[in-house]
Design an enzyme around this catalytic site. Structure first.
Site, short mmCIF file in Angstrom:
data_model
loop_
_atom_site.label_atom_id
_atom_site.label_comp_id
_atom_site.label_asym_id
_atom_site.label_seq_id
_atom_site.Cartn_x
_atom_site.Cartn_y
_atom_site.Cartn_z
N LYS A 35 0.84 -1.20 0.00
CA LYS A 35 0.00 0.00 0.00
C LYS A 35 0.88 1.25 0.00
O LYS A 35 2.09 1.19 0.22
CB LYS A 35 -0.92 -0.01 1.22
CG LYS A 35 -0.19 0.05 2.56
CD LYS A 35 -1.16 0.02 3.73
CE LYS A 35 -0.40 0.09 5.05
NZ LYS A 35 -1.30 0.19 6.21
N ARG A 133 -10.24 0.98 15.29
CA ARG A 133 -10.22 1.60 13.98
C ARG A 133 -11.36 1.03 13.14
O ARG A 133 -12.41 1.65 13.02
CB ARG A 133 -8.84 1.38 13.32
CG ARG A 133 -8.62 2.19 12.06
CD ARG A 133 -7.16 2.20 11.66
NE ARG A 133 -6.63 0.86 11.38
CZ ARG A 133 -5.36 0.63 11.02
NH1 ARG A 133 -4.51 1.64 10.93
NH2 ARG A 133 -4.95 -0.60 10.79
N HIS A 162 -5.32 -6.23 13.84
CA HIS A 162 -4.10 -5.44 13.67
C HIS A 162 -3.52 -5.07 15.02
O HIS A 162 -4.24 -4.66 15.93
CB HIS A 162 -4.39 -4.16 12.88
CG HIS A 162 -3.15 -3.43 12.46
ND1 HIS A 162 -2.27 -3.95 11.54
CD2 HIS A 162 -2.63 -2.24 12.85
CE1 HIS A 162 -1.27 -3.11 11.37
NE2 HIS A 162 -1.45 -2.07 12.16
N ARG A 218 2.02 -10.31 7.85
CA ARG A 218 1.76 -9.19 6.94
C ARG A 218 2.86 -8.11 7.10
O ARG A 218 2.57 -7.01 7.55
CB ARG A 218 0.40 -8.55 7.23
CG ARG A 218 -0.79 -9.46 7.15
CD ARG A 218 -2.10 -8.67 7.21
NE ARG A 218 -2.15 -7.73 8.31
CZ ARG A 218 -2.65 -7.98 9.52
NH1 ARG A 218 -3.14 -9.18 9.80
NH2 ARG A 218 -2.65 -7.05 10.46
N TYR A 262 13.95 31.31 4.22
CA TYR A 262 12.75 31.96 4.75
C TYR A 262 12.83 32.18 6.26
O TYR A 262 13.32 31.33 6.99
CB TYR A 262 11.51 31.11 4.46
CG TYR A 262 11.08 31.09 3.01
CD1 TYR A 262 10.57 32.23 2.39
CD2 TYR A 262 11.16 29.93 2.27
CE1 TYR A 262 10.17 32.20 1.07
CE2 TYR A 262 10.76 29.88 0.94
CZ TYR A 262 10.26 31.03 0.35
OH TYR A 262 9.87 31.00 -0.96
N CYS A 309 12.75 24.85 1.81
CA CYS A 309 11.76 25.50 0.96
C CYS A 309 10.90 24.45 0.25
O CYS A 309 11.12 23.25 0.40
CB CYS A 309 12.46 26.38 -0.07
SG CYS A 309 13.72 27.49 0.61
N MET A 310 9.96 24.91 -0.55
CA MET A 310 9.09 23.97 -1.25
C MET A 310 9.87 23.09 -2.23
O MET A 310 9.58 21.90 -2.38
CB MET A 310 7.98 24.72 -2.01
CG MET A 310 6.99 23.80 -2.70
SD MET A 310 5.71 24.69 -3.59
CE MET A 310 4.79 25.42 -2.23
N ASP A 311 10.86 23.68 -2.91
CA ASP A 311 11.54 22.97 -3.98
C ASP A 311 13.05 22.84 -3.77
O ASP A 311 13.72 22.20 -4.58
CB ASP A 311 11.32 23.70 -5.32
CG ASP A 311 9.86 24.06 -5.52
OD1 ASP A 311 9.03 23.14 -5.51
OD2 ASP A 311 9.56 25.27 -5.65
#
Length: 376
Positions: A35, A133, A162, A218, A262, A309-311
């Site tokens: 997953k 859950r 689980h 699992r 920043y 930063c973002m990038d």
């Protein structure tokens, strides 16, 4: 290389090694959990490799993941572990996906879908032994199990729960859950019907609790060579399958007292050399590593300078030298040193699972080992 210099490298032979180590330890069938893009390693390439290695079954979280594997030619049994909506039941059955049935109401929805398609559904009964859950509580699951066994349109292949605290070998929670699960399974003996496949152990269970291995395990994160928690015991010989690497794209000298990035939260005490690396939180690299993360360049460790930063982010290399296009290792080995996912998670104040699964599709992935071609 013309593609983006930041990339994820996946060693399929490491996954083969880890799967073999798990099999040797537990001695029961293995459901490989793929997953969340196989924990960031790539859903389809990893599933194809596990199928080639003879894994017994695959586990995914959602219907869409199961369909993607079927469309990619994966023929192994696939269990969808997550809770389902009624309208999804028909698609699950039509795509030959095994269904988690987590309540009497869900059972009726799956039965109706199976009847409408004229084919039986293969189901695994989910019992809640302590996660709160999804799943029927272990202390009240008798009527649920009885109804599932009596169903004309559902074949009960498995029953599972689980583990909430198996990552911690000292937690008493696992023993309580094992006891509750055994009580739930005893209903099959009471009904005089064969016991279905019992599966309980996640990665923590595989590492620490042999009593949870039962009929199948699992494993998830340990398949990829990563421990689930800093408190986990290294009872398996694991090889990390993922490396995250980038390259220097800029170099400059920053004068003492001149803030970097920043918020102006970090500035050097003396003149220093700073390089820029083209990966950021937009790729899933945690912003919480600002001014506390580390990278490897030429086999040496250097700290992140200022906010991520973002990038992009910056790295303080002091008086050392680094050139444009020099490799920067965020996860993996360089020279005689290595940065593991567990270390990154600790610095970021989170868990290894989050580090792996938040690395998004903006980062290209390439593969080595196994029978997979290089690149995707």
């Amino acid at each position: 290389m013309t593609q983006r210099p930041t990339r994820i490298l996946v060693d399929l032979d490491a996954i083969t090694h880890n799967l073999g180590a798990i099999r040797k330890r537990v001695g029961v069938p293995v459901m490989g959990i793929v997953k969340a893009e196989a924990y960031g390693h790539g859903l389809v390439p990893v599933a194809r490799h596990m199928q080639a290695q003879g894994v017994d079954q695959l586990g995914v979280a959602f219907l869409e993941e199961g369909i993607a594997l079927r469309e990619a030619g994966i023929h192994l049994p696939i269990l969808v572990l997550g809770g389902i909506f009624g309208p999804q039941a028909a698609e699950l059955i039509a795509n030959d996906l095994e269904v988690t049935v987590s309540s009497l109401d869900k059972l009726r929805q799956v039965e109706a879908a199976a009847q409408s398609l004229g084919r039986k559904a293969t189901v695994h009964l989910k019992v809640d032994t302590g996660m709160e859950r999804i799943g029927v509580h272990s202390y009240s699951c008798g009527p649920f199990i009885e109804a599932a066994v009596a169903s004309q349109w559902c074949t009960v292949k498995g029953i599972y729960s689980h583990l909430a605290c198996a990552d911690d070998p000292a937690s008493p929670m696992t023993a309580a859950q094992v006891e509750r699960f055994a009580e739930a399974c005893s209903h099959f003996d009471r009904l005089g019907v064969p016991m279905p496949l019992r599966h309980l152990a996640n990665s923590g269970g595989v590492l620490h609790f042999p009593e949870t291995w039962l009929d199948m395990v699992r494993p998830g994160i340990v398949l990829y060579g990563v421990l689930p928690d800093p408190d986990s015991e290294r009872t398996l010989d694991l090889r990390p399958a993922m490396s995250v690497v980038s390259q220097v794209v800029y170099f400059k000298v920053v004068r003492a007292g001149r803030p970097v990035s920043y918020g102006a939260t970090w500035a050097p005490d003396t003149d220093t050399r700073v390089v820029t690396v083209p990966i950021g939180y937009g790729d899933g690299w945690p912003r919480s590593l600002s001014s506390c993360g580390q990278v490897l360049i030429h086999g040496r460790r250097y700290p992140v300078a200022g906010r991520i930063c973002m990038d992009q982010f910056m790295v303080d290399i002091g008086g050392d030298s680094a050139w444009n296009e020099d490799e920067v290792v965020l996860v993996g080995a360089s020279g005689g040193d290595a940065i593991r996912v567990e270390e990154v998670a600790r610095a970021a104040g989170t868990i290894p699972y989050e580090i792996l699964t938040r690395l998004n599709a903006r980062i290209p992935r390439s593969y080595c080992g196994g029978d997979s071609p290089t690149g995707v």
